[in-house]
Design an enzyme around this catalytic site. Structure first.
Site, short mmCIF file in Angstrom:
data_model
loop_
_atom_site.label_atom_id
_atom_site.label_comp_id
_atom_site.label_asym_id
_atom_site.label_seq_id
_atom_site.Cartn_x
_atom_site.Cartn_y
_atom_site.Cartn_z
N ARG A 1 42.74 41.88 38.96
CA ARG A 1 41.97 43.05 39.41
C ARG A 1 42.80 44.33 39.43
NH1 ARG A 1 42.08 42.91 45.78
NH2 ARG A 1 40.45 44.48 45.60
N HIS B 1 48.31 50.02 49.38
CA HIS B 1 48.14 50.44 50.77
C HIS B 1 47.27 51.69 50.85
CE1 HIS B 1 52.38 48.56 51.55
NE2 HIS B 1 51.47 47.68 51.22
N CYS C 1 31.56 39.00 51.09
CA CYS C 1 32.28 40.21 51.45
C CYS C 1 33.09 40.67 50.24
CB CYS C 1 33.22 39.93 52.63
SG CYS C 1 34.26 41.32 53.07
#
Length: 746
Positions: free
Chosen positions: A640, A364, A677
């Site tokens: 990732r 976050h 993107c």
């Protein structure tokens, strides 16, 4: 030798405190301390070894060894018994030192006549300061009480070292927290910043390590522990979460807060002369030392819980909460162990950068840092225990490196880097109104990513053609409850107003994986990135999806609207999501509300499966956006969030480029607009390669638009495509070097 009584232990600590309070130079004070301890312990030798640098210990004072060895005897971390104590952060107690594993004889000290050895670490909250040693000629082991007593003395020395009480620059050392330190972490958000440290949770400073009245100190401890227990009980009763992990943490808090063993150890520390605060910190330091030795992740988390609980108890005892009265410095760089998105947003754009000990690239906080366009470095181990409010700090988000209290040569080189970046950005400003048209005449549409209203001023300043991705989950992440439809409609309308007619593509709620809402029950999944997330949550929680679609439709106020569904992995998911949007359009129209004059419904292609989807999918979608971050991690099976593997695979690997070309070809056949993107879209070399392959729209962070546009405008994309094809035909695994070489020749 008889065991020393608790009264003797307290008496020693009071004498020690009085000695340290007497005005004297650092060396003189150290000499007094060693004499005092040797006298009290009834030993011939007491020595203090301090870290000169992270890998080297130096004999700084001694009673009983040869005086000429002071500041001459040095050893590496792990070398000899002293080095072993320093490395393991645990005592060594032996009656026959020469026979002990790792013993190393230092002839210049004259220690060959001393058989017994007791060494304890001088440490504070995991920060290693040195080793305290006593030795005697008699071949005997020291009693448990003597070991414990020396640990208590070392604790007080650690506190005094923390306050700069006996290490002075005149003695060849610099005081604690004054040396330059470099932390090598990981990139959470790119960029560079120079500023001053602002601690999210300031260090608790124990100013009274020695307690004169054990009964009074014990009573203070019990009152504080009762308050702590009540606060933990309140946290449990007030918790609205059903998240198993969060509940486990709270239950662990409760277990530790009610631990009789924990309380008993602190009471014993007080009985030996420590204040209540110092007793808490002593046990916390031991827990921190264990933490560094424990490989098991579950046990490490439990020790983290105990560490956090100790901090809460210290704040209750000292009254040193977050509001310490300190003023935030100019150009603040936030330093935190971890931080939630709402707390980070409260600081807002006044922050120059953020450095965290924990976190992840998709956390976050990382999402918010990207939205605020401030550099973020994560995994900067132990920086919260090293940094002090106001310290100079350099944050290199590009390299994942932090320089704390940097030397002037490092600071100058860093400022030169920032100046070069600023100069480049000013050059790019002249391109703001110009199209990203290559030398071959091909024009690439450059869009920007956003997630907050605060991002939208960057739209005009960056020269972007629109917003290719507006992350709607941020409005959900920073609230403790589900936002109301009217709230969301107002926010989305403000976004469209700020865009001033430029296109904005809203991505529907992308939660799950590393983005868990505090009020929504997450699933206990072994691999959340491939679990219940994004559109899978939306299709299962239709109420939330419908509410968000209604808010978007109403926010458009008749203007064109573009909506994109994330993490589509099968055609039927897109069909169901698309139908949900069309149903809400019909419902809003039936209610007499104004609906968008045009509704475009797109999909994010983030799983390799959709590259092989039926043609109907490509025809059904009004547009498709490749979600590069997820597509790459699934294509290479490289998490990732895992630093050990995520950088191992090159975006310009020919196999990945082959997948992209297949997607480009399928979209071209169906006449479906396609964009890319993700982080790679904002990296000039990667962006240029994508454009050469046939991608005509790229979406990136605002700061990347200028550099990418500059490179495209000076490149013939057709010629670059020929060079790339030639490299692939010759068997190259990656085209990065040939693209770089091509640009160098221009």
């Amino acid at each position: 030798m008889p065991e020393r009584s608790e009264t003797d232990s307290r008496k020693l600590l009071r004498r020690l405190r009085d000695t340290l309070a007497t005005p004297a130079k650092g060396q003189e004070r150290l000499d007094r301390i060693t004499h005092l301890i040797a006298d009290s312990m009834g030993t011939e030798v007491c020595s203090i070894y301090l870290f000169r640098d992270p890998e080297t210990l130096e004999l700084c004072a001694t009673e009983g060894l040869k005086p000429e060895s002071v500041h001459q005897t040095r050893m590496r971390l792990g070398e000899g018994l002293v080095g072993r104590v320093a490395r393991s952060a645990t005592p060594i107690n032996t009656g026959d030192a020469p026979a002990e594993k790792g013993f190393r004889y230092m002839p210049e000290t004259g220690e060959e006549i001393f058989s017994s050895f007791l060494g304890v670490p001088i440490q504070r909250l995991g920060e290693r300061l040195g080793v305290l040693v006593v030795q005697s000629k008699a071949a005997r082991q020291f009693s448990e009480d003597e070991v414990y007593g020396l640990e208590v003395v070392a604790m007080v020395l650690a506190e005094m070292a923390e306050l700069g009480a006996f290490i002075s620059e005149a003695d060849g050392f610099s005081a604690a927290h004054q040396n330059p330190v470099m932390f090598r972490g990981a990139t959470g958000q790119e960029g560079a910043a120079e500023g001053r440290v602002w601690l999210h949770e300031p260090r608790v400073v124990v100013t009274n390590p020695v307690g004169d009245d054990p009964e009074a100190e014990s009573a203070r401890l019990h009152v504080a522990v009762d308050e702590l227990r009540q606060s933990v009980d309140r946290m449990l009763s007030d918790s609205i979460t059903s998240d198993k992990d969060q509940l486990d943490v709270l239950e662990a808090y409760k277990m530790f807060a009610n631990s009789r063993g924990w309380l008993k150890r602190m009471e014993e520390d007080i009985a030996r002369g420590l204040s209540a605060e110092a007793a808490v910190e002593k046990e916390q330091s031991i827990a921190r030392a264990r933490l560094e030795q424990v490989p098991d992740p579950y046990l490490r988390e439990r020790l983290h819980d105990l560490d956090d609980l100790s901090n809460r108890l210290l704040r209750i005892l000292t009254g040193q909460g977050k509001d310490t009265g300190a003023e935030m410095p100019e150009n603040p760089v936030l330093v935190a162990r971890n931080i939630g998105p709402a707390e980070l947003l409260e600081y807002g754009r006044k922050l120059k950068g953020v450095v965290m000990e924990e976190g992840s690239v998709g956390s976050h906080a990382a999402v918010v840092a990207r939205a605020l366009a401030i550099p973020l470095v994560i995994h900067a181990a132990r920086i919260t225990s090293e940094a002090l409010n106001g310290n100079a700090i350099l944050v290199d988000g590009d390299q994942g490196v932090v320089h704390l209290r940097p030397e002037e040569t490092v600071a100058k080189a860093f400022r030169d880097k920032i100046a070069m970046q600023a100069e480049a950005q000013s050059r790019y400003a002249s391109l703001r109104e110009l199209p990203a048209t290559g030398q071959c005449g091909t024009t690439i549409t450059l869009m920007m990513n956003a997630g907050l209203m605060a991002d939208l001023p960057s739209l005009a300043g960056s020269g972007a053609d629109g917003v290719g991705l507006f992350r709607t989950e941020l409005q959900f992440l920073v609230r403790s409850r589900v936002p109301r439809r009217a709230e969301l409609a107002s926010i989305y309308a403000q976004v469209l107003n700020a865009a001033q007619g430029k296109k904005v593509i809203f991505r529907t709620l992308d939660i799950g994986s590393d983005k868990v809402l505090p009020y929504m029950k997450p699933q206990d999944e072994p691999n959340p990135a491939m679990g219940w997330r994004a559109i899978r949550v939306g299709l299962d929680k239709r109420g939330v999806l419908r509410m968000q679609l209604q808010a978007l439709i109403r926010a458009a106020e008749g203007r064109p609207l573009s909506v994109m569904f994330p993490f589509i992995a099968a055609q039927d998911e897109f069909t169901a999501a698309r139908q949900a949007a069309l149903d809400e359009m019909d419902r809003e129209r039936a209610l007499g509300h104004v609906v968008p004059e045009k509704l475009e419904i797109g999909a994010m292609l983030e799983t390799p499966s959709m590259a092989f989807a039926p043609r109907a999918f490509f025809e059904q979608a009004d547009f498709i956006s490749i979600g590069g971050n997820d597509l790459k991690q699934f294509f290479f099976a490289a998490d990732r969030e895992n630093e050990r593997v995520r950088r191992r695979y090159d975006t310009l690997d020919v196999s990945f480029l082959g997948l992209l070309e297949q997607i480009i070809a399928r979209c071209r056949e169906a006449n479906t607009p396609l964009s890319f993107c993700g982080e790679d879209a904002g990296r000039p070399i990667e962006a240029l390669t994508f454009a050469a392959l046939g991608l005509r729209t790229l979406s990136m962070r605002p700061a990347s638009v200028g550099p990418v546009k500059h490179l495209i405008r000076r490149t013939n994309l057709a010629n670059l495509k020929a060079v790339i094809d030639e490299a692939r035909d010759s068997g190259a695994q990656s085209v990065r070097s040939v693209v770089t070489h091509f640009l160098a020749r221009q």
